[in-house]
Design a protein around this motif. Structure first.
Motif, mmCIF file in Angstrom:
data_model
loop_
_atom_site.group_PDB
_atom_site.id
_atom_site.type_symbol
_atom_site.label_atom_id
_atom_site.label_comp_id
_atom_site.label_asym_id
_atom_site.label_seq_id
_atom_site.Cartn_x
_atom_site.Cartn_y
_atom_site.Cartn_z
ATOM 1 N N ALA A 110 0.834 -1.207 0.000
ATOM 2 C CA ALA A 110 0.000 0.000 0.000
ATOM 3 C C ALA A 110 0.867 1.254 0.000
ATOM 4 C CB ALA A 110 -0.926 -0.012 1.223
ATOM 5 N N PHE A 111 1.941 1.218 0.774
ATOM 6 C CA PHE A 111 2.867 2.354 0.821
ATOM 7 C C PHE A 111 3.509 2.597 -0.537
ATOM 8 C CE2 PHE A 111 7.152 4.078 1.593
ATOM 9 C CZ PHE A 111 6.815 5.258 2.268
ATOM 10 N N LEU A 112 3.752 1.502 -1.277
ATOM 11 C CA LEU A 112 4.365 1.616 -2.601
ATOM 12 C C LEU A 112 3.341 1.890 -3.701
ATOM 13 C CD1 LEU A 112 6.926 -1.357 -2.449
ATOM 14 C CD2 LEU A 112 7.361 1.069 -2.037
ATOM 15 N N GLY A 113 2.073 1.964 -3.339
ATOM 16 C CA GLY A 113 1.026 2.244 -4.311
ATOM 17 C C GLY A 113 0.641 1.052 -5.161
ATOM 18 N N HIS A 114 0.845 -0.169 -4.607
ATOM 19 C CA HIS A 114 0.527 -1.388 -5.357
ATOM 20 C C HIS A 114 -0.437 -2.223 -4.519
ATOM 21 C CE1 HIS A 114 1.182 -4.794 -8.076
ATOM 22 N NE2 HIS A 114 1.323 -5.551 -7.000
ATOM 23 N N LEU A 115 -1.688 -2.327 -4.960
ATOM 24 C CA LEU A 115 -2.702 -3.062 -4.204
ATOM 25 C C LEU A 115 -3.352 -4.127 -5.082
ATOM 26 C CD1 LEU A 115 -4.368 -0.099 -2.280
ATOM 27 C CD2 LEU A 115 -2.908 -1.882 -1.316
ATOM 28 N N LEU A 154 -6.590 -12.406 -5.477
ATOM 29 C CA LEU A 154 -6.197 -12.792 -4.121
ATOM 30 C C LEU A 154 -6.903 -14.054 -3.632
ATOM 31 C CD1 LEU A 154 -5.857 -9.491 -2.056
ATOM 32 C CD2 LEU A 154 -4.051 -11.087 -2.720
ATOM 33 N N TYR A 155 -8.090 -14.341 -4.198
ATOM 34 C CA TYR A 155 -8.830 -15.528 -3.744
ATOM 35 C C TYR A 155 -8.123 -16.834 -4.107
ATOM 36 C CZ TYR A 155 -10.534 -14.953 -8.556
ATOM 37 O OH TYR A 155 -10.608 -14.780 -9.911
ATOM 38 N N TRP A 156 -7.086 -16.768 -4.978
ATOM 39 C CA TRP A 156 -6.301 -17.954 -5.297
ATOM 40 C C TRP A 156 -5.171 -18.182 -4.285
ATOM 41 C CZ3 TRP A 156 -8.523 -21.230 -8.210
ATOM 42 C CH2 TRP A 156 -9.299 -20.843 -9.293
ATOM 43 N N LEU A 157 -4.926 -17.198 -3.425
ATOM 44 C CA LEU A 157 -3.812 -17.304 -2.485
ATOM 45 C C LEU A 157 -3.955 -18.480 -1.518
ATOM 46 C CD1 LEU A 157 -1.216 -15.711 -2.257
ATOM 47 C CD2 LEU A 157 -2.293 -14.286 -0.501
ATOM 48 N N PRO A 158 -5.153 -18.761 -0.957
ATOM 49 C CA PRO A 158 -5.278 -19.928 -0.066
ATOM 50 C C PRO A 158 -4.889 -21.245 -0.733
ATOM 51 C CG PRO A 158 -7.170 -18.484 0.192
ATOM 52 C CD PRO A 158 -6.395 -17.952 -0.970
ATOM 53 N N LEU A 159 -5.153 -21.389 -2.035
ATOM 54 C CA LEU A 159 -4.756 -22.603 -2.747
ATOM 55 C C LEU A 159 -3.244 -22.759 -2.733
ATOM 56 C CD1 LEU A 159 -5.283 -25.033 -4.640
ATOM 57 C CD2 LEU A 159 -5.211 -23.415 -6.555
ATOM 58 N N PHE A 219 2.657 -17.213 -6.567
ATOM 59 C CA PHE A 219 2.613 -16.072 -5.647
ATOM 60 C C PHE A 219 2.924 -14.775 -6.385
ATOM 61 C CE2 PHE A 219 2.574 -19.120 -2.224
ATOM 62 C CZ PHE A 219 2.095 -18.438 -1.120
ATOM 63 N N GLN A 220 3.908 -14.824 -7.273
ATOM 64 C CA GLN A 220 4.285 -13.626 -8.022
ATOM 65 C C GLN A 220 3.188 -13.191 -8.983
ATOM 66 O OE1 GLN A 220 7.855 -15.325 -9.533
ATOM 67 N NE2 GLN A 220 9.141 -14.643 -7.824
ATOM 68 N N ASN A 221 2.511 -14.154 -9.615
ATOM 69 C CA ASN A 221 1.401 -13.819 -10.502
ATOM 70 C C ASN A 221 0.285 -13.100 -9.744
ATOM 71 O OD1 ASN A 221 2.444 -14.778 -12.901
ATOM 72 N ND2 ASN A 221 1.521 -16.794 -12.711
ATOM 73 N N ILE A 222 -0.024 -13.596 -8.563
ATOM 74 C CA ILE A 222 -1.124 -13.024 -7.778
ATOM 75 C C ILE A 222 -0.745 -11.670 -7.197
ATOM 76 C CG2 ILE A 222 -2.490 -13.317 -5.671
ATOM 77 C CD1 ILE A 222 -2.401 -16.345 -6.200
#
Length: 264
Positions: free
Chosen positions: A135-140, A145-150, A220-223
């Motif tokens: 957020a500080f870097l302006g990247h949100l 994100l819903y794929w992160l638990p997988l 992780f990088q894709n998400i």
């Protein structure tokens, strides 16, 4: 297997209280508490970013932010931190608790669950801090994100399977722990965390994909960087590898569980 699960359920309060005790003991006299768990990986990212940012930034032209490379590293470090923390804790969990195993009768696998619980809390704290940095870097990133638990689930199963398998072997062959310290260093650099797969010569790509962490880290990088769904074709192999490793680890543990206490 059913008896193991029932035994673990019966000791669920022991598992939860042990996780709480671990954190209370660790930060009893600490001024900044849980932040120590995220300072090291953040410092590691800062070092890589300062040294390699100008070189690697050109490799990420499709990301419209000047902080693309630090975000790229943070995404990979997040995945690696969860993997290495669970694996390392599982590797030494029986040896570190040898006295407890000799004095008390309780399910040995509860120690592994305690190690996983501690590692997951560390991971969640790190991830929360990482999103603050984003957020500080302006990247949100939020579209995928819903794929992160997988990805977290695959990483958890993979690390637990390898860690438990080697943890049982480590009881009988103490060199395993020393060898894995060296292996983990090589494994980190053979995973595209600090660099991109695109800079690896094409003839070595197949070898790199044999590393189960490659597909996970790229996911992780894709998400988190590209804000898109992971490449599921690259996740199939890590998922199968993770399930197979956990199955073999449970099989080895089941056969060796009676002898472990005597050897310890």
């Amino acid at each position: 297997m059913k008896q193991m699960l029932l035994a673990l359920w019966a000791y669920r309060f022991f598992i939860v209280s042990s996780i709480k005790t671990e954190f209370k003991t660790r930060f009893a006299r600490s001024k900044i508490g849980g932040f120590w768990m995220v300072i090291h990986p953040l410092a590691q990212v800062l070092v890589y970013a300062l040294i390699l940012s100008q070189i690697m930034k050109a490799k990420l032209p499709e990301v419209q932010t000047q902080y693309a490379y630090p975000i790229y590293i943070l995404s990979g470090i997040l995945a690696w931190t969860l993997f290495s923390d669970i694996l390392t804790r599982s590797l030494n969990v029986f040896i570190n608790n040898a006295n407890l195993l000799k004095k008390m009768a309780f399910p040995k696998l509860s120690l592994v669950l305690i190690a996983i619980g501690i590692a997951l809390i560390n991971f969640i704290l790190f991830m929360l801090v990482m999103f603050v940095v984003f957020a500080f870097l302006g990247h949100l990133p939020y579209h995928a994100l819903y794929w992160l638990p997988l990805l977290i689930g695959i990483t958890l199963v993979l690390a637990t399977g390898i860690g438990l398998f080697l943890g049982v072997l480590n009881v009988f062959i103490r060199d395993i722990g020393q060898i894995m310290e060296v292996v983990m260093q090589f494994w980190f650099w053979l995973t595209p965390i600090v660099y991109m797969t695109s800079i690896v010569p094409q003839k070595y790509h197949t070898l790199f994909m044999l590393n189960p962490m490659t597909g996970i880290v790229e996911g992780f990088q894709n998400i988190l960087l590209y804000d898109k769904a992971p490449n599921f074709g690259h996740l199939f192999y890590p998922a199968v590898f993770a399930l197979c490793s956990l199955f073999l680890a449970m099989l080895l543990f089941y056969r060796a569980r009676e002898e472990m206490t005597d050897v310890l």
